[in-house]
Write a protein that holds these residues in place. Structure first.
Motif, PDB file in Angstrom:
ATOM      1  N   UNK A 192      62.536  43.295  35.578  1.00  0.00           N
ATOM      2  CA  UNK A 192      63.200  42.470  34.556  1.00  0.00           C
ATOM      3  C   UNK A 192      62.168  41.590  33.859  1.00  0.00           C
ATOM      4  N   UNK A 193      62.218  41.528  32.547  1.00  0.00           N
ATOM      5  CA  UNK A 193      61.245  40.702  31.825  1.00  0.00           C
ATOM      6  C   UNK A 193      61.933  39.623  30.987  1.00  0.00           C
ATOM      7  N   UNK A 194      63.012  39.997  30.338  1.00  0.00           N
ATOM      8  CA  UNK A 194      63.777  38.970  29.627  1.00  0.00           C
ATOM      9  C   UNK A 194      64.986  38.614  30.486  1.00  0.00           C
ATOM     10  N   UNK A 195      65.197  37.310  30.654  1.00  0.00           N
ATOM     11  CA  UNK A 195      66.247  36.868  31.571  1.00  0.00           C
ATOM     12  C   UNK A 195      67.225  35.909  30.906  1.00  0.00           C
ATOM     13  N   UNK A 196      67.692  36.288  29.730  1.00  0.00           N
ATOM     14  CA  UNK A 196      68.678  35.442  29.070  1.00  0.00           C
ATOM     15  C   UNK A 196      68.086  34.647  27.922  1.00  0.00           C
ATOM     16  N   UNK A 197      67.626  35.360  26.885  1.00  0.00           N
ATOM     17  CA  UNK A 197      67.048  34.679  25.720  1.00  0.00           C
ATOM     18  C   UNK A 197      68.168  34.340  24.731  1.00  0.00           C
ATOM     19  N   UNK A 198      68.164  33.115  24.253  1.00  0.00           N
ATOM     20  CA  UNK A 198      69.074  32.699  23.189  1.00  0.00           C
ATOM     21  C   UNK A 198      68.259  32.153  22.027  1.00  0.00           C
ATOM     22  N   UNK A 199      68.518  32.682  20.832  1.00  0.00           N
ATOM     23  CA  UNK A 199      67.769  32.209  19.667  1.00  0.00           C
ATOM     24  C   UNK A 199      68.531  32.596  18.405  1.00  0.00           C
ATOM     25  N   UNK A 200      68.677  31.626  17.514  1.00  0.00           N
ATOM     26  CA  UNK A 200      69.327  31.910  16.236  1.00  0.00           C
ATOM     27  C   UNK A 200      68.364  31.555  15.111  1.00  0.00           C
ATOM     28  N   UNK A 201      68.204  32.472  14.187  1.00  0.00           N
ATOM     29  CA  UNK A 201      67.282  32.242  13.080  1.00  0.00           C
ATOM     30  C   UNK A 201      68.039  32.392  11.762  1.00  0.00           C
ATOM     31  N   UNK A 202      67.887  31.390  10.915  1.00  0.00           N
ATOM     32  CA  UNK A 202      68.565  31.421   9.622  1.00  0.00           C
ATOM     33  C   UNK A 202      67.573  31.730   8.506  1.00  0.00           C
ATOM     34  N   UNK A 203      68.127  32.159   7.399  1.00  0.00           N
ATOM     35  CA  UNK A 203      67.290  32.462   6.236  1.00  0.00           C
ATOM     36  C   UNK A 203      66.472  31.225   5.856  1.00  0.00           C
ATOM     37  N   UNK A 204      65.236  31.468   5.473  1.00  0.00           N
ATOM     38  CA  UNK A 204      64.366  30.393   5.012  1.00  0.00           C
ATOM     39  C   UNK A 204      63.571  29.708   6.115  1.00  0.00           C
ATOM     40  N   UNK A 205      63.840  30.081   7.365  1.00  0.00           N
ATOM     41  CA  UNK A 205      63.192  29.365   8.469  1.00  0.00           C
ATOM     42  C   UNK A 205      61.944  30.084   8.975  1.00  0.00           C
ATOM     43  N   UNK A 206      61.014  29.261   9.497  1.00  0.00           N
ATOM     44  CA  UNK A 206      59.866  29.816  10.215  1.00  0.00           C
ATOM     45  C   UNK A 206      59.919  29.275  11.643  1.00  0.00           C
ATOM     46  N   UNK A 207      59.954  30.205  12.594  1.00  0.00           N
ATOM     47  CA  UNK A 207      59.993  29.830  14.015  1.00  0.00           C
ATOM     48  C   UNK A 207      58.693  30.252  14.674  1.00  0.00           C
ATOM     49  N   UNK A 208      58.188  29.401  15.543  1.00  0.00           N
ATOM     50  CA  UNK A 208      57.025  29.787  16.343  1.00  0.00           C
ATOM     51  C   UNK A 208      57.467  29.958  17.781  1.00  0.00           C
ATOM     52  N   UNK A 209      56.996  31.025  18.393  1.00  0.00           N
ATOM     53  CA  UNK A 209      57.338  31.287  19.790  1.00  0.00           C
ATOM     54  C   UNK A 209      56.051  31.242  20.591  1.00  0.00           C
ATOM     55  N   UNK A 210      56.013  30.324  21.561  1.00  0.00           N
ATOM     56  CA  UNK A 210      54.794  30.148  22.345  1.00  0.00           C
ATOM     57  C   UNK A 210      55.104  30.343  23.808  1.00  0.00           C
ATOM     58  N   UNK A 211      54.065  30.319  24.610  1.00  0.00           N
ATOM     59  CA  UNK A 211      54.285  30.497  26.050  1.00  0.00           C
ATOM     60  C   UNK A 211      53.119  31.240  26.637  1.00  0.00           C
ATOM     61  N   UNK A 212      53.038  31.149  27.952  1.00  0.00           N
ATOM     62  CA  UNK A 212      51.922  31.781  28.648  1.00  0.00           C
ATOM     63  C   UNK A 212      51.957  33.294  28.497  1.00  0.00           C
ATOM     64  N   UNK A 213      50.807  33.905  28.794  1.00  0.00           N
ATOM     65  CA  UNK A 213      50.789  35.369  28.893  1.00  0.00           C
ATOM     66  C   UNK A 213      51.813  35.800  29.935  1.00  0.00           C
ATOM     67  N   UNK A 214      52.554  36.829  29.629  1.00  0.00           N
ATOM     68  CA  UNK A 214      53.515  37.345  30.600  1.00  0.00           C
ATOM     69  C   UNK A 214      54.844  36.619  30.605  1.00  0.00           C
ATOM     70  N   UNK A 215      55.025  35.685  29.677  1.00  0.00           N
ATOM     71  CA  UNK A 215      56.287  34.948  29.684  1.00  0.00           C
ATOM     72  C   UNK A 215      57.405  35.729  29.001  1.00  0.00           C
ATOM     73  N   UNK A 216      57.056  36.838  28.302  1.00  0.00           N
ATOM     74  CA  UNK A 216      58.090  37.682  27.699  1.00  0.00           C
ATOM     75  C   UNK A 216      58.118  37.661  26.179  1.00  0.00           C
ATOM     76  N   UNK A 217      57.134  37.007  25.553  1.00  0.00           N
ATOM     77  CA  UNK A 217      57.135  36.897  24.092  1.00  0.00           C
ATOM     78  C   UNK A 217      57.028  38.266  23.411  1.00  0.00           C
TER      79      UNK A 217
END
Lengths: 262, 500
Positions: free
Chosen positions: A23-48
């Motif tokens: 298992x690598x993703x364990x319940x990701x929640x994320x909502x992205x709306x038009x016009x937005x810029x999201x950055x996703x960070x985290x350690x190596x192996x965190x599932x990005x």
């Protein structure tokens, strides 16, 4: 750019995914709306990267729970090529080489697939060359790369420019850029970032996966999320990235320990 | 750049999109695809009874009203054939061929002498129309002259008059025996002697028809020449013979295509092709071979045993073979160059695709005799299903071939986990100055390449054909434009529904 009444482009709910039995993703929640810029960070192996591949439909990952809705439709039932045609784009961390296949021809077929889906007419060889010449300027790419095989013998930086060129041609609604900054020197980073900024508008959204603040200095995120153990464990605005830059991820470990899920 | 498009064939795809592409092994699940040339033309045929003996050889010669020298040629070949054994060194596995169970001569019944196309049976014209080779005046392929061979005889040759204006002779070999017997006497069997090998000896004894080309000194052939071979009868072997002579300073590009109906029995095809290039002459010989390959269980299909050889007899002459081999249950074929003239050049560009239970053992021989002779070999083998695909090539450098150079590149692509690819390069050099280079590689279509193309909106089938097309690019670039489109469609068709 945050605009509260902008339409939701992508809505990820409780997403679980695995590769083989892991298992690598364990319940990701994320909502992205038009016009937005999201950055996703985290350690190596965190599932990005896994999240980016699951969203693009990589066959090695299976979704075990949760849902992803894109512009109102169930994204997970679609093949990767269908996802691309309706406007989901993944900029690869390691773009793949395809020997013998002309980059120009590849870009044309790809662009036309997306155009047909949008109800636009296909571009013939000549019309496409004009179109691609215009977009090349965005990433300041040498036109000689159009005549070579797809990514074959390209340097790391050239591959990344080629990715952003594809983004410029496909005009996606949601662009997921997986460590687009890795392998870029300072100048290339500036050029690529400027290209992404020009492509960003009120209709589309960008999810930037990165380890480094230097990219976020150039492409300013509206939101920053931190992933750990296959989940988003904290979200904030761009100051969160600065905090990570100062303090690292240790607090994440502590937070996870507190939750009992290292 | 030639890219396959599979979209046109999409309705017949047996392919579950949702489950597609989950593992490499699924990539390899080839399913049967329709062979669209598999129809049989209902036409009255004159056939001699099955079996082979000296009488049959005499009968074939008599039917063709041949001169004495040719009957002698046939009989010598036949007697030699009786004494030798079928070769078994190739990596091919097939039940013994019963040579007495084959018809050695079959011809569609028509008026004894056809003066113009109007007299050719419309059914035959229709057959070639259906194959995409229109012979009738108004529909002819522009700038390609075609010799159409149906079972044992040539039924029509187009653009003969226009070629004659340039002194170019393009006709059936049967006609050449009568009209140009001096050339036939001088060159037939001079490159592939009657005792060369088992199948060449058989062909020399019973060859029926084929094409003859003569390009006189200094003439650049004004159009592409093309032969189209069609096997129609199920029990009839096809033994065509092709001879191309390019005189000093001349050049020609020749194309060859082949199809056959679907039968559940195996049909023998044993052809001989001889090319001669004199000083400064150049011959480009391209083949798209699409004989019926058998069904998905390996039942039926053509046994294709072919001897093709070109002799660069003159200084600075050049012979270039390009082949796209997609058909036949068994392929045994090594188009070769004898580089005799100084500074002569030999080339071999090959794409061989095997699927289901097809077996191919193909490659080339480059025999360097003259000084500063050069050769290039580029072979691309694609194996899918349970098929086996071998490259077998010889590079031989003789003691007088100072500064001879060879470059060979043999790449194999495996699709699925049941297919086999082998490479057998043989190198013999008696010349310390010579340079021989050999590169070989084996690859699979990777999941990452497929995913990359798909994530750019390109559907799965098209992504596969793009990758395969890219793999073959070096060879496709060598095909004449007129042929490229056909090769293109053909490989796409063979890959259709191949994965999923």
């Amino acid at each position: 750019m945050i605009c509260s009444d902008a339409p939701v482009l992508i809505e990820i709910c409780d997403l679980h995914a695995r590769v083989d039995d892991q298992p690598i993703l364990n319940g990701v929640n994320l909502t992205i709306k038009a016009g937005e810029i999201h950055a996703l960070m985290g350690r190596n192996g965190s599932g990005k990267s896994t999240l980016s591949k699951v969203l693009a439909g990589h066959p090695a990952y299976s979704v075990t729970q949760g849902s992803v809705r894109y512009c109102g439709q169930d994204l997970l039932t679609l093949q990767p090529d269908q996802r691309s045609r309706i406007g989901v784009f993944l900029g690869f961390q390691y773009p793949v080489e395809i020997p013998g296949v002309s980059n120009l021809e590849f870009l044309r077929v790809s662009t036309n697939a997306r155009r047909l889906e949008k109800g636009q007419e296909e571009l013939d060889t000549f019309a496409f060359e004009d179109f691609v010449q215009e977009r090349l300027g965005l990433v300041q790419m040498d036109p000689a790369f159009l005549d070579r095989s797809v990514n074959e013998g390209f340097s790391g930086g050239e591959k990344k420019r080629n990715e952003i060129l594809q983004m410029a041609l496909l005009e996606p609604l949601v662009a997921i850029l997986d460590e687009t900054d890795s392998g870029l020197d300072i100048d290339a980073l500036r050029i690529v970032s400027a290209g992404v900024n020009q492509l960003s508008n009120a209709e589309n959204a960008i999810l930037l996966i990165t380890h480094y603040q230097r990219l976020l200095d150039l492409i300013k995120p509206d939101y920053v999320h931190v992933m750990a153990a296959g989940r988003i464990v904290r979200s904030g605005d761009k100051t969160l990235a600065l905090e990570l830059e100062r303090n690292g991820y240790e607090w994440v470990d502590q937070g996870l320990k507190a939750l009992g899920t290292t | 750049m030639f890219r396959f498009s599979l979209k046109a064939f999409a309705p017949s795809l047996i392919f579950d999109r949702l489950s597609a592409m989950t593992s490499q092994s699924q990539v390899g699940q080839f399913v049967a695809q329709p062979y669209k040339y598999g129809f049989v033309t209902e036409i009255e045929t004159e056939k001699i009874p099955k079996g082979l003996d000296e009488e049959v050889v005499r009968l074939i010669s008599a039917k063709k009203k041949e001169p004495e020298f040719l009957l002698d040629f046939r009989l010598k070949a036949f007697r030699h054939w009786l004494e030798i054994k079928e070769p078994n060194w190739a990596g091919l596995d097939y039940p013994p061929i019963d040579y007495q169970d084959i018809v050695y001569y079959a011809a569609p019944k028509q008026k004894s002498k056809k003066n113009s196309l109007d007299e050719v049976d419309p059914k035959l014209l229709e057959t070639f129309d259906k194959l995409g080779i229109p012979l009738s005046e108004q529909k002819r392929l522009s700038n390609v002259a075609v010799d159409a061979v149906f079972d044992s005889v040539s039924i029509a040759t187009t653009y003969k008059e226009k070629l004659a204006e340039h002194g170019v002779v393009f006709c059936s070999i049967g006609e050449a025996v009568k009209e140009y017997s001096d050339l036939i006497k001088r060159y037939l069997g001079s490159i592939v002697p009657i005792n060369d090998n088992y199948f060449a000896a058989l062909n020399s004894a019973v060859f029926s028809d084929g094409s003859f080309v003569f390009i006189p000194r200094g003439v650049e052939c004004p159009m592409e020449l093309s032969s189209y071979f069609r096997i129609n009868s199920g029990d009839t072997g096809q033994f065509e013979r092709t001879l191309i002579i390019a005189e000093e300073g001349s050049s020609v590009s020749y194309l060859e295509g082949c199809t056959a109906p679907m039968f559940d029995t195996n049909t023998l095809h044993a052809a001989v092709v001889e090319l001669v290039a004199l000083d400064d002459a150049s011959i480009k010989y391209s083949t798209v071979q699409n004989w019926y390959a058998g069904n998905e269980d390996g039942i039926g299909g053509i046994y294709n045993f072919v001897t093709k050889r070109g002799q660069c007899r003159g200084a600075r002459s050049k012979i270039s073979w390009s082949q796209v081999e997609t058909g036949s249950a068994i392929t045994w074929k090594y188009p070769s160059c004898i580089l005799q003239g100084e500074d002569s050049v030999g080339e071999f560009y090959s794409v061989a695709l095997t699927n289901n239970y097809q077996q191919a053992d193909t490659g080339t021989k480059m025999i360097h005799i003259g000084p500063r002779t050069r050769s290039t070999i580029v072979s691309k083998g694609i194996s899918a299903g349970h098929s086996s695909n071998s490259y077998r090539g010889l590079v031989q450098i003789g003691p007088k071939a100072f500064d001879a150079k060879n470059y060979s590149q043999c790449d194999s692509m495996l699709i699925g986990d049941q297919a086999a690819a082998n490479t057998y390069p043989y190198m013999r050099s008696q010349q310390p100055d010579a340079s021989i280079e050999h590169e070989a590689s084996t690859c699979r279509i990777s999941e990452d390449q497929l995913f990359y193309l798909q994530s750019r909106g390109i559907d799965f089938e098209e992504a596969i054909s793009m990758i395969v097309s890219g793999f073959c690019r070096d060879v496709f670039n060598q095909l004449p434009m007129e042929f490229a489109a056909e090769a293109d469609k053909l490989l796409a068709l063979k890959l259709e529904g191949s994965v999923g």
